[in-house]
Structure formats: C-alpha cells, structure tokens
Design a protein around this motif. Structure first.
Motif, PDB file in Angstrom:
ATOM      1  N   VAL A   1      73.245  26.888  57.407  1.00 46.48           N
ATOM      2  CA  VAL A   1      74.179  26.585  56.316  1.00 46.48           C
ATOM      3  C   VAL A   1      75.533  27.238  56.614  1.00 46.48           C
ATOM      4  N   THR A   2      76.569  26.613  56.128  1.00 52.04           N
ATOM      5  CA  THR A   2      77.908  27.162  56.343  1.00 52.04           C
ATOM      6  C   THR A   2      78.175  28.271  55.315  1.00 52.04           C
ATOM      7  N   GLN A   3      79.254  29.015  55.536  1.00 53.55           N
ATOM      8  CA  GLN A   3      79.661  30.064  54.578  1.00 53.55           C
ATOM      9  C   GLN A   3      79.873  29.449  53.193  1.00 53.55           C
ATOM     10  N   GLN A   4      80.513  28.288  53.190  1.00 59.80           N
ATOM     11  CA  GLN A   4      80.817  27.633  51.920  1.00 59.80           C
ATOM     12  C   GLN A   4      79.543  27.243  51.174  1.00 59.80           C
ATOM     13  N   GLU A   5      78.599  26.675  51.932  1.00 57.82           N
ATOM     14  CA  GLU A   5      77.328  26.275  51.311  1.00 57.82           C
ATOM     15  C   GLU A   5      76.588  27.502  50.768  1.00 57.82           C
ATOM     16  N   MET A   6      76.681  28.589  51.530  1.00 58.10           N
ATOM     17  CA  MET A   6      76.037  29.826  51.089  1.00 58.10           C
ATOM     18  C   MET A   6      76.650  30.289  49.753  1.00 58.10           C
ATOM     19  N   LYS A   7      77.958  30.148  49.633  1.00 57.61           N
ATOM     20  CA  LYS A   7      78.618  30.553  48.378  1.00 57.61           C
ATOM     21  C   LYS A   7      78.195  29.649  47.226  1.00 57.61           C
ATOM     22  N   TRP A   8      78.092  28.347  47.501  1.00 56.51           N
ATOM     23  CA  TRP A   8      77.671  27.425  46.440  1.00 56.51           C
ATOM     24  C   TRP A   8      76.283  27.819  45.912  1.00 56.51           C
ATOM     25  N   ILE A   9      75.376  28.048  46.871  1.00 54.22           N
ATOM     26  CA  ILE A   9      74.000  28.415  46.476  1.00 54.22           C
ATOM     27  C   ILE A   9      74.027  29.720  45.682  1.00 54.22           C
ATOM     28  N   SER A  10      74.827  30.664  46.162  1.00 55.90           N
ATOM     29  CA  SER A  10      74.886  31.978  45.499  1.00 55.90           C
ATOM     30  C   SER A  10      75.400  31.865  44.068  1.00 55.90           C
ATOM     31  N   THR A  11      76.377  30.988  43.849  1.00 50.90           N
ATOM     32  CA  THR A  11      76.915  30.891  42.483  1.00 50.90           C
ATOM     33  C   THR A  11      75.853  30.385  41.505  1.00 50.90           C
ATOM     34  N   ALA A  12      75.060  29.419  41.983  1.00 55.78           N
ATOM     35  CA  ALA A  12      73.979  28.922  41.109  1.00 55.78           C
ATOM     36  C   ALA A  12      72.995  30.059  40.833  1.00 55.78           C
ATOM     37  N   MET A  13      72.766  30.892  41.832  1.00 48.58           N
ATOM     38  CA  MET A  13      71.867  32.035  41.648  1.00 48.58           C
ATOM     39  C   MET A  13      72.473  33.086  40.722  1.00 48.58           C
ATOM     40  N   PHE A  14      73.792  33.301  40.833  1.00 50.31           N
ATOM     41  CA  PHE A  14      74.447  34.273  39.925  1.00 50.31           C
ATOM     42  C   PHE A  14      74.179  33.867  38.475  1.00 50.31           C
ATOM     43  N   LEU A  15      74.316  32.570  38.235  1.00 44.53           N
ATOM     44  CA  LEU A  15      74.117  32.083  36.864  1.00 44.53           C
ATOM     45  C   LEU A  15      72.685  32.281  36.416  1.00 44.53           C
ATOM     46  N   HIS A  16      71.772  31.971  37.322  1.00 44.98           N
ATOM     47  CA  HIS A  16      70.363  32.133  36.986  1.00 44.98           C
ATOM     48  C   HIS A  16      70.066  33.606  36.657  1.00 44.98           C
ATOM     49  N   VAL A  17      70.568  34.480  37.506  1.00 43.03           N
ATOM     50  CA  VAL A  17      70.356  35.925  37.297  1.00 43.03           C
ATOM     51  C   VAL A  17      71.020  36.376  35.989  1.00 43.03           C
ATOM     52  N   ALA A  18      72.209  35.839  35.710  1.00 42.03           N
ATOM     53  CA  ALA A  18      72.922  36.210  34.479  1.00 42.03           C
ATOM     54  C   ALA A  18      72.093  35.846  33.248  1.00 42.03           C
ATOM     55  N   LEU A  19      71.553  34.627  33.250  1.00 40.83           N
ATOM     56  CA  LEU A  19      70.764  34.203  32.091  1.00 40.83           C
ATOM     57  C   LEU A  19      69.489  35.029  31.957  1.00 40.83           C
ATOM     58  N   GLU A  20      68.862  35.297  33.092  1.00 41.81           N
ATOM     59  CA  GLU A  20      67.636  36.104  33.064  1.00 41.81           C
ATOM     60  C   GLU A  20      67.940  37.518  32.547  1.00 41.81           C
ATOM     61  N   THR A  21      69.098  38.035  32.920  1.00 40.61           N
ATOM     62  CA  THR A  21      69.485  39.378  32.468  1.00 40.61           C
ATOM     63  C   THR A  21      69.649  39.375  30.947  1.00 40.61           C
ATOM     64  N   HIS A  22      70.284  38.348  30.430  1.00 43.21           N
ATOM     65  CA  HIS A  22      70.473  38.293  28.974  1.00 43.21           C
ATOM     66  C   HIS A  22      69.165  38.069  28.221  1.00 43.21           C
ATOM     67  N   GLU A  23      68.168  37.512  28.912  1.00 46.44           N
ATOM     68  CA  GLU A  23      66.847  37.378  28.282  1.00 46.44           C
ATOM     69  C   GLU A  23      66.241  38.752  27.990  1.00 46.44           C
ATOM     70  N   LYS A  24      66.719  39.759  28.719  1.00 50.61           N
ATOM     71  CA  LYS A  24      66.146  41.110  28.546  1.00 50.61           C
ATOM     72  C   LYS A  24      66.735  41.829  27.342  1.00 50.61           C
ATOM     73  N   VAL A  25      67.806  41.247  26.767  1.00 51.58           N
ATOM     74  CA  VAL A  25      68.389  41.869  25.571  1.00 51.58           C
ATOM     75  C   VAL A  25      67.528  41.456  24.388  1.00 51.58           C
ATOM     76  N   THR A  26      66.849  42.409  23.827  1.00 49.78           N
ATOM     77  CA  THR A  26      65.917  42.053  22.769  1.00 49.78           C
ATOM     78  C   THR A  26      66.301  42.740  21.465  1.00 49.78           C
ATOM     79  N   ILE A  27      65.483  42.489  20.467  1.00 50.70           N
ATOM     80  CA  ILE A  27      65.709  43.163  19.198  1.00 50.70           C
ATOM     81  C   ILE A  27      64.928  44.476  19.153  1.00 50.70           C
ATOM     82  N   SER A  28      64.231  44.729  20.263  1.00 48.78           N
ATOM     83  CA  SER A  28      63.395  45.929  20.296  1.00 48.78           C
ATOM     84  C   SER A  28      64.236  47.211  20.302  1.00 48.78           C
TER      85      SER A  28
END
Lengths: 269, 320
Positions: free
Chosen positions: A54-81
């Motif tokens: 994969v090219t550098q650019q493709e690697m960045k594209w994939i990473s951005t989708a992963m950043f978003l996934h990680v961001a949403l998963e991180t916010h799932e950890k914010v609970t009312i607990s």
C-alpha cells in the motif's frame, strides 16, 4: 497478494496508528486505545492490487477510518458509572474527541474532502443507531439487528463505497455483524450487561417478566446461524474470490472453530 | 445595549443560520432531535457565526456559501459544549439542565459525537483545502488545550504563560478561525484574512479573560451556575493567578476543593475581590482588546469594520 503479505502490511499500518494516537498525558490516566487488527485487514481490501504494497496515502486513508473507530469506541467507555475516577472520565471524553480530530486533520492535510464527508455521514448514522439501541426503541429483533449492523459496519462500508468497492459491502456487513454477535454471546455467557443485551431482552420480554438468558441466547444463535449461511452463500457466489480474501473473511469468522452455532448447541446440550 | 443590536443589519442572515442549525441537527432519532434541540434552544451568543458573517463581508459575500462555515463552526462549538458538560459534570448551562443532566452521560456523548459529525459534514460543502487545514489544526489544538486544562487543575505552581496558552487553545483560536474562515469562504485577500485571524485571536483572549473575571464577580443568576465554579473545580484563571501572589490569599485558595461549602467559597471570593486581582485582570483583557482594535486599523474602511470594533468593545465591557 498472500494473506501473510496482508498481515505484514496491516502490521505497518497498526504501528503508524499507534504512533499517531499516542499522547503522553492521556497514556498516564487511561488505557491505551485498542486497535482492532481485523478491521485494519478489512480496510486494506479496497487497495489489494497484485503484489504491491500500500502507498503512504492509502495507509493514511485506512488510518483515518481507524481513528474514527477508535474514537467511537473510546466514547463508549464514558459511562454513568461512578466507579471511574473523575479524571479518568474527563480524559476519556477528551481522548475520543482528540482521536476524531486526528481523522479530520489527516484528511484535511491530504485534501480528501470527499472522504471527510463520507466518514462524517457514517458517524452520524452510527450515533443515531446507538441512541436507539441504548433507549431500547425496537419492536422486533430485525430492527435491532439492522441498527447493530449499521453501528458495526458503517465506517468500513462508507469507506468501501468511496473507493468503489461496493460489491464487498454485503459480505463485509454480515461478517462484522456476525462477529459482534459472537462477542455479545460471550458477554451474555459471562453474565455481563451490555446495551445490546438489554435492548434484545426488552424486545423478548413478555409482559412484566424479564426475558431469561436462554431466550436471549437462542435469539442470538438463530441470527448467527442465518448470517453464517448468508456469508457462505456470498463467498460461493462471488467468484473468483482471491484466496487471500477468502482467508481474510475466514480469519474473522471462526466457522471452523468450536464457536460455530451448531457446536455451541451440542456443547450446551 | 444588547450585543445583537450591534449587528442588527445581519438579522436576516443570522435568522437563516439559526434555521440552518435547526435543520442541521434534525435526525431520524426522536431522542437525538430532542437532545440537540434542547441545546440549540438554550440559546447562546452565536458569536462564531456572527464573526464568520462579518468577516465574509470583506470578500465577495454570498450567504449561501458563507453559511456553511458559520453553521459548521457553531455545530463544532455546540458539540464541544455537550462534551464539556460531561467533563465538568455540569448540571446547568445557560440556566437550563445540560444534556447529561436531562438524560445522562451516554446520551450526551452520542449527541456530542452526532453534532460534531454534522459540523464536519457541513464544512465539507467548502471545497477549499486550506479552510479544512486551518479548522482541523484548530480542533486538534482545542483538544490539546482541554487536556492541558485537566492536567493543570489544582496545579498552583503554574504561571501566566500556562494560562495564556490554555485560553488561546480553549477559546481564542476558534474565534480567530471563525473570522479567518468567513473571509476565506468569500474569497477575501490573504492579507485580510490573516488580519482578521489576529483580530479574532485577540478578541477571543479578551473574551475568555472577561469570562474568568465574571466567574468571580457575577451573580449565580447572571452566570446560570454558582459563582466561583472555576475555582472550585481547580481551574486556575488569571484573577486567581494574580490573587495567589499574596501568600495569605494563596493559602486560602489552595484550601478550596469541590467539597468547599458555599459559605467558605463566598469568603474566598470576597478576599479575591478585595485584592487587586480583578483590576489587573481587566487590564490584561483591555490590552488584548486594544491589540484587536489595532488589527482592525489595517482593514478596509467600511460598516463591517465599525461593527467589529463595537463588538470588541462590547465584549470588553460586558457584565455577564
């Protein structure tokens, strides 16, 4: 491309994502974000092209989708607990926002405005579905499953569509849904409470009586069985499926492992 | 004089932005609609959209293209408010229950993420890559600023530089970028949008310092939250930094925690008010304001420039 090459490329991307997500202060107080390797593998699929890396650019594209996934998963950890310390909760909120902002910054720098739009639209849909699931707004199991499908798949599906690989979306979506249901099944067996289980229990509940574990398990297994069949049909239908791609799906879907639904029934008697 | 009287000639366009904001947060989810509307209807100064619209007047003004930046910036700001209320465990915002108080943290997180995504989606109507690079860098800085704020809580050995960097990231940059993006979206010359950025930055700094002063000087009714909230949450603001130069006052301040009673808080605030801390903070705020006004001198002479000047002065003199 061989599956081992796939893994090698996924490793490189994994390291890149780790580096980008690193923040020394966050690291002191909250868990390092979990980077799902399987998701990286799937995001690589649109760029499979012979033997090339994969090219550098493709690697960045994939990473951005992963950043978003990680961001949403991180916010799932914010609970009312109240169990988490205040600082931990505060930094978890900020970590999620920080990871989202990296997605925007990376794509803005590479001038990929189209991909920013497509992925933002995915986030919008995911949050709508998460609220519905959390508030148990369903009248049928199918409705619930459809929303779980969107939650699990939207980022990757929008990503595939953007890179003109729409034909893989149904298979991908079944695969991600299957995997999520396996995780939910495991949580149920370990008597963990999840938003999904609560939503499913609320659909299955008869009058004021709560739905029992067997009923919930059976509903999950029935769906798993259906999806498994769907996946098998699709893998047969899409021909020729490159061996590495077949392996990619099979790696994610342990049909041949003891987790298959039929085996589970047998084990549990 | 009310702030909106200063830019009353923008009323039609601001009304359009307000409608656009309402439609931007429309969702298939009933609860998401309720939560987002709850926040939108709580009002707010809409200072960022106003700066976008005014700055855009230095270029080829067309509300249909300029509105995208105005709506995007307000949505991003709104999303940050929802997240901030979870961070601060805040019950009230502008005198109304926060989303986390009305529903819970989880609903607040989903709503914040949804509004943020809508903001970025709106922003993509602007095809100029520079606009995205500026905004995205600002959002990253904003996040870093918020993280630094948590890191610096109850850290009494921090200095003026720490404070200024923090408020730059927390407030000034987004206002600066509102001015800059307004100018960019209407194709204003580079020199103009750079000047407007400086203007917005200095106004933003002054605005935040004033906000930090008001936290100690305004009433609970005016603030919509208890006076001294910053201090009780461990946020060391400019007046606090100045007050801590007095060792006796410093000892009093260092004893404050979230568990400090209202009565004790009143006493600490009273000590701070009787020091020179407030007056000195006002002077710094005024210094930034003067800088902002000087930035305006380099811009073409027109009605908008006069309006920006009036807004800057209003911000410097506001009482709550």
């Amino acid at each position: 491309m061989k599956f081992t090459d796939y893994n090698h490329q996924a490793n490189i991307i994994h390291h890149y994502i780790e580096e980008q997500l690193h923040h020394s202060y966050l690291k002191e107080f909250i868990d390092q974000p979990y980077i799902d390797r399987n998701r990286i593998n799937f995001l690589l699929l649109p760029f499979m092209n012979g033997q090339r890396m994969v090219t550098q650019q493709e690697m960045k594209w994939i990473s951005t989708a992963m950043f978003l996934h990680v961001a949403l998963e991180t916010h799932e950890k914010v609970t009312i607990s109240e169990q988490d310390s205040l600082k931990e909760r505060q930094l978890t909120v900020l970590a999620g926002v920080y990871f989202s902002s990296l997605y925007y910054k990376t794509l803005a720098e590479s001038e990929d405005v189209g991909l920013i739009e497509v992925l933002s639209s995915a986030i919008k849909k995911i949050n709508e579905c998460k609220i519905s699931m959390y508030k148990e707004e369903y009248t049928s199991i199918e409705e619930l499953m459809e929303d779980v499908r969107i939650i699990e798949t939207s980022i990757a599906a929008h990503f595939y569509e953007f890179f003109h690989q729409k034909e893989w979306v149904p298979l991908l979506s079944d695969t991600f849904l299957y995997n999520r249901l396996l995780q939910e099944r495991l949580a149920l067996k370990n008597t963990q409470d999840t938003i999904f289980i609560n939503a499913l229990a609320s659909i299955l509940k008869q009058s004021e009586e709560p739905a029992d574990e067997h009923l919930i398990l059976s509903a999950i297994d029935t769906t798993l069985e259906k999806i498994q069949k769907n996946i098998e049909v699709q893998l047969d239908r899409i021909k020729p499926v490159p061996p590495a791609v077949r392996e990619l799906f099979m790696e994610f879907l342990p049909f041949t492992e003891p987790l298959t639904t039929t085996k589970l029934y047998a084990e549990e008697g | 004089m009310k702030l909106n009287r200063i830019y009353s000639f923008l009323k039609t366009d601001i009304d359009q932005i307000e409608k656009e904001l309402e439609s931007a947060i429309e969702s298939d989810s009933r609860l998401l609609n309720q939560a987002s509307l709850h926040l939108l209807q709580a009002g707010g100064k809409r200072i960022r959209p106003v700066f976008v619209l005014l700055s855009a007047r230095f270029g080829d003004y067309n509300i249909d293209s300029v509105k995208n930046a105005a709506v995007a910036l307000e949505l991003i700001h709104m999303a940050s408010l929802v997240h901030d209320d979870v961070i601060d465990d805040a019950e009230l915002r502008r005198g109304k229950p926060t989303i986390k108080a009305q529903w819970d943290n989880r609903i607040a997180m989903y709503t914040g993420d949804y509004i943020f995504a809508r903001g970025l989606e709106y922003m993509t109507h602007i095809q100029n890559p520079e606009a995205h690079q500026i905004l995205s860098r600002t959002i990253v800085e904003l996040c870093k600023g918020e993280i630094a704020q948590i890191k610096d809580k109850y850290r009494y050995d921090q200095n003026l530089r720490d404070y200024l960097l923090r408020i730059k990231r927390k407030t000034a940059l987004l206002i600066a970028v509102s001015c800059q993006l307004g100018a960019i979206s209407s194709g204003a010359p580079e020199e103009v949008h750079r000047r407007l950025f400086r203007f917005g930055y200095n106004v933003g700094m002054s605005f935040q310092i004033t906000d930090d002063i008001l936290d100690l000087t305004a009433s609970e009714e005016e603030l919509g939250k208890p006076a001294g909230s910053d201090l009780s949450q461990g946020n060391i603001t400019l007046p606090i930094l100045y007050a801590m130069e007095n060792p006796k006052l410093r000892a009093e301040i260092e004893r404050v925690s979230e568990n400090t009673s209202a009565q004790e808080m009143k006493s600490v605030i009273s000590s701070i008010l009787s020091s020179e801390a407030i007056e000195r903070s006002h002077r710094v705020s005024r210094m930034y304001l003067d800088k902002a006004l000087r930035d305006l001198e380099f811009l073409p002479q027109n009605r908008v420039k006069k309006t920006l000047k009036n807004i800057a002065n209003f911000i410097g003199k506001r009482k709550y």
